[in-house]
Design a protein around this motif. Structure first.
Motif, PDB file in Angstrom:
ATOM      1  N   PHE A   1       1.451   7.364   9.682  1.00 47.14           N
ATOM      2  CA  PHE A   1       0.895   6.069  10.059  1.00 47.14           C
ATOM      3  C   PHE A   1      -0.629   6.048  10.067  1.00 47.14           C
ATOM      4  CE2 PHE A   1       5.268   5.413  11.046  1.00 47.14           C
ATOM      5  CZ  PHE A   1       5.456   4.091  10.667  1.00 47.14           C
ATOM      6  N   TYR A   2      -1.277   7.233  10.295  1.00 45.56           N
ATOM      7  CA  TYR A   2      -2.736   7.291  10.121  1.00 45.56           C
ATOM      8  C   TYR A   2      -3.071   6.906   8.700  1.00 45.56           C
ATOM      9  CZ  TYR A   2      -3.117  10.043  14.476  1.00 45.56           C
ATOM     10  OH  TYR A   2      -3.077  10.482  15.761  1.00 45.56           O
ATOM     11  N   GLU A   3      -2.287   7.516   7.766  1.00 50.51           N
ATOM     12  CA  GLU A   3      -2.583   7.314   6.356  1.00 50.51           C
ATOM     13  C   GLU A   3      -2.361   5.847   5.944  1.00 50.51           C
ATOM     14  OE1 GLU A   3      -4.058   8.808   4.036  1.00 50.51           O
ATOM     15  OE2 GLU A   3      -3.406   7.673   2.268  1.00 50.51           O
ATOM     16  N   ILE A   4      -1.183   5.267   6.326  1.00 49.70           N
ATOM     17  CA  ILE A   4      -0.960   3.892   5.850  1.00 49.70           C
ATOM     18  C   ILE A   4      -1.876   2.908   6.586  1.00 49.70           C
ATOM     19  CG2 ILE A   4       1.387   4.326   5.000  1.00 49.70           C
ATOM     20  CD1 ILE A   4       2.453   2.771   7.365  1.00 49.70           C
ATOM     21  N   ALA A   5      -2.252   3.227   7.830  1.00 46.80           N
ATOM     22  CA  ALA A   5      -3.196   2.364   8.539  1.00 46.80           C
ATOM     23  C   ALA A   5      -4.530   2.371   7.813  1.00 46.80           C
ATOM     24  CB  ALA A   5      -3.370   2.827   9.983  1.00 46.80           C
TER      25      ALA A   5
ATOM     26  N   VAL B   1       0.847  -1.201   0.000  1.00 46.32           N
ATOM     27  CA  VAL B   1       0.000   0.000   0.000  1.00 46.32           C
ATOM     28  C   VAL B   1       0.879   1.246   0.000  1.00 46.32           C
ATOM     29  CG1 VAL B   1      -1.927  -1.146   1.173  1.00 46.32           C
ATOM     30  CG2 VAL B   1      -0.224   0.106   2.514  1.00 46.32           C
ATOM     31  N   ILE B   2       2.181   1.031   0.193  1.00 44.46           N
ATOM     32  CA  ILE B   2       3.112   2.155   0.156  1.00 44.46           C
ATOM     33  C   ILE B   2       4.455   1.642  -0.350  1.00 44.46           C
ATOM     34  CG2 ILE B   2       3.949   1.835   2.528  1.00 44.46           C
ATOM     35  CD1 ILE B   2       3.276   5.262   1.898  1.00 44.46           C
ATOM     36  N   THR B   3       5.226   2.513  -0.979  1.00 46.41           N
ATOM     37  CA  THR B   3       6.613   2.160  -1.290  1.00 46.41           C
ATOM     38  C   THR B   3       7.488   2.961  -0.337  1.00 46.41           C
ATOM     39  OG1 THR B   3       6.894   3.952  -2.868  1.00 46.41           O
ATOM     40  CG2 THR B   3       6.038   1.858  -3.723  1.00 46.41           C
ATOM     41  N   PRO B   4       8.726   2.509  -0.144  1.00 39.78           N
ATOM     42  CA  PRO B   4       9.592   3.219   0.812  1.00 39.78           C
ATOM     43  C   PRO B   4       9.806   4.679   0.436  1.00 39.78           C
ATOM     44  CG  PRO B   4      10.551   1.096   0.206  1.00 39.78           C
ATOM     45  CD  PRO B   4       9.368   1.292  -0.670  1.00 39.78           C
ATOM     46  N   ASP B   5       9.640   5.001  -0.832  1.00 40.23           N
ATOM     47  CA  ASP B   5       9.976   6.357  -1.267  1.00 40.23           C
ATOM     48  C   ASP B   5       8.785   7.284  -1.404  1.00 40.23           C
ATOM     49  OD1 ASP B   5      12.656   5.615  -1.424  1.00 40.23           O
ATOM     50  OD2 ASP B   5      12.303   4.697  -3.401  1.00 40.23           O
ATOM     51  N   GLU B   6       7.592   6.743  -1.283  1.00 46.10           N
ATOM     52  CA  GLU B   6       6.424   7.608  -1.469  1.00 46.10           C
ATOM     53  C   GLU B   6       6.285   8.582  -0.294  1.00 46.10           C
ATOM     54  OE1 GLU B   6       2.664   5.579  -1.939  1.00 46.10           O
ATOM     55  OE2 GLU B   6       1.597   7.433  -1.402  1.00 46.10           O
ATOM     56  N   PRO B   7       6.255   9.874  -0.579  1.00 46.40           N
ATOM     57  CA  PRO B   7       6.128  10.836   0.522  1.00 46.40           C
ATOM     58  C   PRO B   7       4.662  11.035   0.917  1.00 46.40           C
ATOM     59  CG  PRO B   7       6.504  11.973  -1.562  1.00 46.40           C
ATOM     60  CD  PRO B   7       6.364  10.512  -1.895  1.00 46.40           C
ATOM     61  N   ILE B   8       4.465  11.240   2.193  1.00 48.74           N
ATOM     62  CA  ILE B   8       3.131  11.605   2.680  1.00 48.74           C
ATOM     63  C   ILE B   8       3.297  12.901   3.449  1.00 48.74           C
ATOM     64  CG2 ILE B   8       1.309  10.954   4.318  1.00 48.74           C
ATOM     65  CD1 ILE B   8       1.820   8.033   3.466  1.00 48.74           C
ATOM     66  N   GLU B   9       2.434  13.857   3.145  1.00 41.72           N
ATOM     67  CA  GLU B   9       2.568  15.201   3.727  1.00 41.72           C
ATOM     68  C   GLU B   9       1.974  15.234   5.136  1.00 41.72           C
ATOM     69  OE1 GLU B   9       4.133  17.700   2.179  1.00 41.72           O
ATOM     70  OE2 GLU B   9       3.701  19.228   3.700  1.00 41.72           O
ATOM     71  N   CYS B  10       2.775  15.689   6.105  1.00 38.27           N
ATOM     72  CA  CYS B  10       2.254  15.828   7.476  1.00 38.27           C
ATOM     73  C   CYS B  10       2.096  17.302   7.795  1.00 38.27           C
ATOM     74  CB  CYS B  10       3.206  15.172   8.491  1.00 38.27           C
ATOM     75  SG  CYS B  10       2.787  15.576  10.215  1.00 38.27           S
ATOM     76  N   THR B  11       0.866  17.706   8.088  1.00 36.94           N
ATOM     77  CA  THR B  11       0.609  19.110   8.445  1.00 36.94           C
ATOM     78  C   THR B  11       0.394  19.247   9.943  1.00 36.94           C
ATOM     79  OG1 THR B  11      -1.763  18.790   8.169  1.00 36.94           O
ATOM     80  CG2 THR B  11      -0.524  19.518   6.232  1.00 36.94           C
ATOM     81  N   GLY B  12       0.590  18.143  10.672  1.00 31.22           N
ATOM     82  CA  GLY B  12       0.353  18.169  12.125  1.00 31.22           C
ATOM     83  C   GLY B  12      -1.036  17.673  12.470  1.00 31.22           C
ATOM     84  N   MET B  13      -1.853  17.470  11.434  1.00 32.30           N
ATOM     85  CA  MET B  13      -3.206  17.026  11.705  1.00 32.30           C
ATOM     86  C   MET B  13      -3.712  16.224  10.519  1.00 32.30           C
ATOM     87  SD  MET B  13      -6.224  19.336  13.219  1.00 32.30           S
ATOM     88  CE  MET B  13      -6.962  19.843  11.701  1.00 32.30           C
TER      89      MET B  13
ATOM     90  N   GLU C   1     -13.427  13.779  11.797  1.00 33.23           N
ATOM     91  CA  GLU C   1     -12.672  13.831  13.051  1.00 33.23           C
ATOM     92  C   GLU C   1     -11.263  14.292  12.758  1.00 33.23           C
ATOM     93  OE1 GLU C   1     -12.785  10.742  16.401  1.00 33.23           O
ATOM     94  OE2 GLU C   1     -13.921   9.804  14.779  1.00 33.23           O
ATOM     95  N   ASP C   2     -10.635  14.977  13.734  1.00 32.69           N
ATOM     96  CA  ASP C   2      -9.250  15.385  13.570  1.00 32.69           C
ATOM     97  C   ASP C   2      -8.346  14.457  14.351  1.00 32.69           C
ATOM     98  OD1 ASP C   2     -10.075  17.448  12.029  1.00 32.69           O
ATOM     99  OD2 ASP C   2     -10.002  18.951  13.641  1.00 32.69           O
ATOM    100  N   PHE C   3      -7.329  13.922  13.651  1.00 35.97           N
ATOM    101  CA  PHE C   3      -6.334  13.089  14.325  1.00 35.97           C
ATOM    102  C   PHE C   3      -5.030  13.863  14.343  1.00 35.97           C
ATOM    103  CE2 PHE C   3      -9.592  10.325  12.750  1.00 35.97           C
ATOM    104  CZ  PHE C   3      -9.722   9.347  13.732  1.00 35.97           C
ATOM    105  N   HIS C   4      -4.475  14.028  15.556  1.00 30.93           N
ATOM    106  CA  HIS C   4      -3.302  14.892  15.670  1.00 30.93           C
ATOM    107  C   HIS C   4      -2.003  14.108  15.630  1.00 30.93           C
ATOM    108  CE1 HIS C   4      -5.474  18.603  16.739  1.00 30.93           C
ATOM    109  NE2 HIS C   4      -6.395  17.726  17.118  1.00 30.93           N
ATOM    110  N   CYS C   5      -0.965  14.748  15.003  1.00 33.64           N
ATOM    111  CA  CYS C   5       0.390  14.231  15.095  1.00 33.64           C
ATOM    112  C   CYS C   5       0.984  14.850  16.355  1.00 33.64           C
ATOM    113  CB  CYS C   5       1.213  14.653  13.877  1.00 33.64           C
ATOM    114  SG  CYS C   5       2.916  14.029  13.892  1.00 33.64           S
ATOM    115  N   TRP C   6       1.959  14.142  16.975  1.00 31.53           N
ATOM    116  CA  TRP C   6       2.533  14.712  18.197  1.00 31.53           C
ATOM    117  C   TRP C   6       3.200  16.046  17.935  1.00 31.53           C
ATOM    118  CZ3 TRP C   6       7.737  15.784  18.561  1.00 31.53           C
ATOM    119  CH2 TRP C   6       8.580  15.162  17.632  1.00 31.53           C
ATOM    120  N   LYS C   7       3.618  16.275  16.657  1.00 31.96           N
ATOM    121  CA  LYS C   7       4.295  17.529  16.324  1.00 31.96           C
ATOM    122  C   LYS C   7       3.260  18.476  15.734  1.00 31.96           C
ATOM    123  CE  LYS C   7       8.707  18.910  14.305  1.00 31.96           C
ATOM    124  NZ  LYS C   7       9.832  18.473  13.449  1.00 31.96           N
TER     125      LYS C   7
END
Lengths: 376, 615
Positions: free
Chosen positions: B387-391, B342-354, B360-366
């Motif tokens: 990990f929200y996304e790949i889960a 479902v993912i390759t090691p190189d595929e980027p996923i954008e983290c905006t902190g949320m 519902e909003d799921f928060h990143c620790w950062k």
């Protein structure tokens, strides 16, 4: 049996001492005193550690017995299932609770006596069974569908205490229950089938026994198998009783029992001390005292006018008989060592209290013999 | 129902009942009479017919058999250092019957033992009151000097006997409390379970409890001849019995002690396990208790205090504590994602902190976000959004399957019992326990190792060992001579494992990694690992807006759990470590430094052994 008795509304009311069978109370009290004396002797002529506690329990137990005797028969009848259910819960809670307090699963500590609900449940079971047979007509007692409730009343507590490694109490409970079924008039054939089934399951039960229990049975069959180990109890007990002779060695003069040849001399093997010191004459007198108690209970049962009261009194009598017989047969080398106390005489709080309270129930029923109940 | 009856038709039935009852009663009565006659007959046989025989037997009944408790087996660590052994307990007993002049004996004895007047009176009272033949314990735990003085004076002390008893000693006290366990005195119930052989003590927890049968040995027998008053005349035969077997543990007591001390003040678990054999070099649960004290017996008050204590000193948290693994679970989610592509090691996923999903909003620790994240950084920097996304892409079934392949949700099979299994949630589990369907939001939470998911610290250690040893499940081993079971391969792609291992390396050894402050370098060896911070409370929306409360501002029981799992050396892993600190705060700040210190201690010791500085 007269037909013209009529009950009055005040029949169950308790006036202290009125209608109480003082002769029965005296018999029980005498037996308890024999216990105090024997335990005094067992400790080498000392009230400490057993005799004084036994005495205190006897007094407390007699008061409890009188309190139970004051109960209205309706309370016993209507409350039979609740008493039984409550005791079952207690039994269950001790099982769960026991794990927390480490090691002491069967006991509930109440200060001077630690109570073993697995003893009390026997009285609850007899009450519940009698209550059930009162509620159905005599003609349908043996009907198949009327077997389930009594079977449950016996098997549930048996299953609960069989988990605790205590063979004696479990057997006594089951036998007492079966005795009530017999008295209730269940068809002979059920008992025949049951006996066959028991014989058939012996190998299965054998496998589930703990090693020490197997050993006890094997050694009973042949005490010489292990004269210094498990057979030791039986041989020593026989020597103790036999050396008492016709008139015994005299109170507090026994040598065998006191020399620590007998580890459980104050509990299950208490009769050995008595027999050694009192001899054949004293032993037979004690037997007579027990027979006197059982005969009184039989007569009382026969006077009762409801099936409930009859079965309770006779059930209690039968249960007492089984305890007395198994214990005495065991110490005389006629039955395997299964760990059954001698009623009123062996040291142990719960056994004493259970029997005294049971006698209290008998007293209550006898006092209110004229309160009648319809059947079916 | 009860009523006062006078109707004749009911009477008829009543007569019938009574007849049946009387008949049955008669049958029982007759049998009872027969059985009582049997008893009377037996009494006649024993006491009259054969009484001479038994009287003779009684005269000869002079052989008293005394069973003696065998010495209990010792417990050692992997280097044969004694963790539990028996100490002699010097006692003096008095048999009043044999004392002759009791007052004089007590007087002399009291002087030797340095008794106060009150102690003396007390002893005299006890001696007078009890059975005269019964030995009375006068003093216990005597010093060797006092004990030998009593021995020297024995000729003048009639009825006094010196006696040497056994006492259990745990040299390392608290440090081995949960693993080795403790003993107690034998109770009636112990006799029923273990048989009637005497034992000075019976194991109550840990190794002492679960290896009771081996440790206790077999009772010895002493046959002594006694006279009619029960006094010992001479010894006839003596069989010393079989002493209890010794047990060697896989623990390294130096490391165990170090870890225990390093964990002081914290409530939690620390485990070091050999990644190949499963040997447990250290297994610490804190706070602990003093097993020496418990073995002597404690009063009800202290016991209840321990049972009721917030930090549960009696519980072995290594086996019985269950915690959400938090971010330490991300490696497994990552492996599942790579395997199912479902993912390759190189595929980027954008983290905006949320991460928003289903309203519902799921928060990143950062809070400010990580920016674009790829596989390795996502683990090293512990990005939640990734990990929200790949889960979400994986779905709960794939996550559950991977966790089960790592044997999570099952006991690890350690030799001592009482182990909890943890929880691996899934659709069936949710249906069975909540009678509700699985929600995708719960998948996301499981993706970062929170929610329903629970593991024991020991399971975390085994999981980490599997990541380090090339994907094998080992069975933890606490007893040195337990047979090694061959490890079970999980069937992971070595390339995927290599990626995860690299990410765990970066977590500890790259400046951006969450555990960079805990990196070590000892003789060229480094540690790899992963931090975890597990939230135990719900953060409300209001709190998010006004600023999340820091752990130090919260009550202890509301603070985050602090976790770290790792292994070393990074390129040739031999030791896996798992640390769980209850309510410790961030994984990077509390658990990781503890792991660092324990691992450094272990590697340094190993280095010293290699260079021959210590053996």
């Amino acid at each position: 049996m007269s037909l013209n008795t009529t009950g009055s509304a005040r029949e169950g009311a308790f006036v202290f001492g009125q209608g109480l069978n003082w002769f029965l109370i005296l018999t029980v009290f005498l037996l308890g005193l024999v216990g105090v004396g024997t335990l005094y002797s067992a400790a080498g002529g000392s009230f400490d550690p057993w005799a004084w506690r036994h005495g205190v329990r006897l007094i407390i137990g007699i008061f409890l017995m009188l309190a139970v005797a004051a109960l209205d028969v309706r309370v016993l009848y209507n409350g039979a299932y609740f008493i039984f259910g409550g005791l079952l819960l207690l039994l269950l809670s001790v099982q769960l609770f026991g794990d927390v307090t480490m090691g002491a699963k069967r006991w509930l500590d109440l200060g001077i006596v630690t109570v073993q609900p697995s003893e009390f449940i026997r009285l609850g079971m007899i009450l519940a069974l009698a209550r059930f047979y009162q509620s159905i007509h005599q003609d349908v007692v043996s009907h198949f569908q009327n077997l389930f409730v009594p079977a449950l009343i016996i098997l549930v507590p048996v299953m609960l205490i069989i988990n605790q490694p205590d063979l004696g109490t479990t057997i006594m409970l089951a036998v007492s229950g079966i005795g009530v079924l017999f008295l209730a008039g269940l068809n002979w054939r059920y008992f025949a089938v049951g006996a066959v089934a028991i014989v058939a399951t012996v190998p299965l039960v054998w496998q589930r026994l703990f090693d020490y229990q197997k050993e006890r049975v094997l050694v009973f069959l042949n005490p010489e198998r292990d004269p210094l180990g498990a057979g030791y109890h039986i041989i020593q007990s026989k020597i103790g009783i036999g050396s008492g002779g016709m008139f015994g060695k005299g109170f507090s003069e026994g040598t065998q029992s006191r020399l620590n040849f007998l580890p459980e001399k104050h509990t299950d093997f208490v009769f050995t001390i008595y027999a050694e010191e009192m001899g054949f004459v004293g032993s037979v007198l004690l037997l007579v005292l027990f027979v006197l108690l059982l005969v009184q209970l039989a007569f009382i049962a026969n006077q009762m006018r409801s099936q409930f009261a009859r079965l309770v009194v006779a059930g209690i009598g039968f249960s007492l008989f089984v305890y007395i017989f198994i214990n005495l047969a065991m110490v005389m080398g006629l039955a395997p060592v299964v760990g059954v106390p001698l009623p009123f005489i062996s040291y142990g709080g719960t056994s004493m209290l259970t029997f005294l309270i049971s006698i209290g129930v008998v007293l209550s029923l006898e006092r209110q013999v004229r309160v009648e109940m319809s059947r079916g | 129902m009860l009523k006062n009856r006078s109707r004749p038709e009911v009477m008829a039935g009543f007569e019938d009942d009574a007849t049946t009852f009387t008949r049955r009663g008669l049958v029982l009565g007759v049998s009872q009479v027969a059985l009582f006659s049997l008893l009377a007959g037996r009494l006649q046989y024993l006491q009259v017919a054969r009484s001479d025989l038994y009287a003779t037997l009684a005269e000869d009944n002079r052989v008293n058999v005394r069973l003696m408790a065998p010495p209990r087996g010792n417990i050692f660590d992997r280097n044969k250092v004694k963790l539990a052994d028996n100490d002699q307990d010097f006692q003096v007993v008095l048999i009043p019957e044999q004392a002759g002049d009791l007052d004089a004996t007590v007087e002399k004895l009291s002087r030797l033992l340095g008794f106060s007047d009150r102690q003396k009176k007390d002893l005299l009272r006890r001696a007078r009151r009890g059975p005269k033949f019964r030995p009375l314990t006068v003093a216990e735990n005597l010093s060797w000097e006092t004990f030998s003085q009593v021995n020297l004076n024995l000729p003048f002390l009639a009825g006094v006997q010196p006696r040497v008893g056994d006492r259990r000693i745990y040299s390392y006290g608290d440090a081995t409390a949960h693993t080795v366990g403790y003993v107690g005195t034998q109770t009636q119930r112990d006799i029923e379970v273990h048989g009637n052989a005497p034992a000075n003590m019976v194991g109550r927890s840990g190794i002492e409890r679960y290896f009771e049968a081996a440790l206790r040995g077999e009772a010895g027998v002493r046959h002594v001849e006694v006279n009619v008053h029960g006094r010992t005349v001479r010894e006839l035969a003596f069989d010393p019995g079989q002493p209890g077997a010794d047990i060697e543990l896989t623990l390294d007591i130096d490391l165990q002690k170090f870890a225990h001390e390093r964990m002081a003040g914290h409530s939690g678990s620390a485990i070091v396990m050999d990644t190949q054999t499963g040997d447990l070099l250290c297994m610490v649960s804190t706070p602990a208790f003093d097993p020496n004290m418990l073995s002597q017996g404690v009063d009800a008050k202290s016991w209840n205090e321990m049972v009721g204590h917030e930090r549960k000193p009696l519980m072995n948290k290594v086996l019985r504590g269950q915690y959400s693994p938090g971010s330490t679970f991300k490696m497994l989610v990552g492996l599942a994602a790579l395997e199912t592509k479902v993912i390759t090691p190189d595929e980027p996923i954008e983290c905006t902190g949320m991460y928003s999903f289903g309203g519902e909003d799921f928060h990143c620790w950062k809070d400010e976000g990580h920016g674009p994240m790829r596989f390795e950084e996502a683990i090293a920097e512990s990005c939640d959004t990734y990990f929200y996304e790949i889960a979400r892409r994986l779905g709960i079934d794939n996550i559950e399957k991977m966790a089960r392949r790592f044997n999570l949700g099952q006991p690890t099979g350690i030799e001592i019992g009482g182990e909890k299994t943890g929880i691996v949630p899934g659709r069936d589990w949710k249906r069975a326990n909540y009678d509700a369907g699985w929600r995708t939001g719960e998948t996301l939470i499981t993706g970062i190792g929170q929610g329903f998911l629970l593991l024991t610290p020991l399971q975390m250690a085994v999981m980490t060992a599997s990541l380090a040893n090339g994907g094998l499940i080992v069975r933890p081993r606490l007893i040195k001579n337990t047979e090694l079971v061959s490890p079970v391969p999980i069937g992971l792609d070595p390339q995927h494992l290599a990626l995860v291992n690299r990410a765990m390396y970066k977590t500890v050894n790259r400046p951006k990694g969450t555990a960079y402050d805990s990196s070590i370098l000892i003789n060229g060896n480094r540690m790899s690992g992963k931090t975890g911070t597990v939230q135990v409370r719900r953060i409300s929306k209001d709190e998010r807006e006004s600023g999340v409360l820091a752990n130090k501002d919260l009550d202890w029981h509301l603070r985050d759990h602090s976790l770290f799992v790792g292994y070393a050396p990074h390129n040739n892993p031999r030791y896996a470590v798992a640390i769980v600190i209850e309510h410790g705060g961030g994984g990077a700040y509390v658990a990781a430094p503890i792991a660092r210190d324990i691992m450094a201690e272990l590697l340094r010791n190993e280095d010293r052994v290699r260079r021959g500085e210590i053996s």
